[in-house]
Design a protein around this motif. Structure first.
Motif, short mmCIF file in Angstrom:
data_model
loop_
_atom_site.label_atom_id
_atom_site.label_comp_id
_atom_site.label_asym_id
_atom_site.label_seq_id
_atom_site.Cartn_x
_atom_site.Cartn_y
_atom_site.Cartn_z
N TYR A 40 5.94 -2.96 14.21
CA TYR A 40 4.72 -3.36 13.53
C TYR A 40 4.69 -4.88 13.47
CZ TYR A 40 4.15 1.45 11.83
OH TYR A 40 3.97 2.81 11.75
N GLN A 42 2.65 -8.36 11.35
CA GLN A 42 1.75 -8.83 10.31
C GLN A 42 1.51 -10.32 10.50
OE1 GLN A 42 3.01 -8.02 6.27
NE2 GLN A 42 0.91 -8.20 5.51
N GLU A 49 0.17 -4.04 10.99
CA GLU A 49 -0.42 -3.10 11.92
C GLU A 49 0.63 -2.57 12.89
OE1 GLU A 49 -3.37 -4.93 14.40
OE2 GLU A 49 -2.00 -6.42 15.21
N ALA A 63 -0.83 0.02 20.36
CA ALA A 63 -2.11 -0.51 19.90
C ALA A 63 -2.92 -0.93 21.12
CB ALA A 63 -1.88 -1.71 18.99
#
Length: 119
Positions: A40, A42, A49, A63
């Motif tokens: 993830y 940030q 995310e 993603a």
């Protein structure tokens, strides 16, 4: 209990590459067989995310913003998870976190590693 330690972050120019590593340790046997491992990120002022994750069965998803540029992988013999990041963009600048998740059973985070993409 699971401990996760990230490494490999740093400063890179746009278009460059970095490989992040996450070392998993702890009392959970065969962590990759029971946990979804993920990366993830940030960025300042933004929510954390999902970047990429890999399931115990080896399935991966990414993603949309990193598809075709980032690759998640794991080495089960070393309890390591990697994130190969190519064609880096300034918008990839963020703190990157390693995560091990087994639903309600356990959710573990590393301390994060800074990635800065700038000329």
């Amino acid at each position: 209990q699971v401990q996760l330690v990230e490494s490999g972050g740093g400063l890179v120019q746009p278009g460059g590459s970095l490989r992040l590593s996450c070392a998993a340790s702890g009392s959970i046997f065969a962590i990759f067989s029971t946990h979804v491992m993920g990366w993830y990120r940030q960025a300042p002022g933004k929510q954390r995310e999902l970047v990429a994750r890999i399931t115990p069965g080896g399935f991966t998803n990414y993603a949309d913003s990193v598809k075709g540029r980032f690759t998640i992988s794991r080495d089960t013999t070393k309890n390591m998870v990697y994130l190969q990041m190519d064609s880096l963009k300034p918008e990839d600048t963020a703190v990157y976190y390693c995560n091990a998740n087994q639903g309600r059973v356990g959710d573990y985070w590393g301390q994060g590693t800074q990635v800065t993409v700038s000329s």
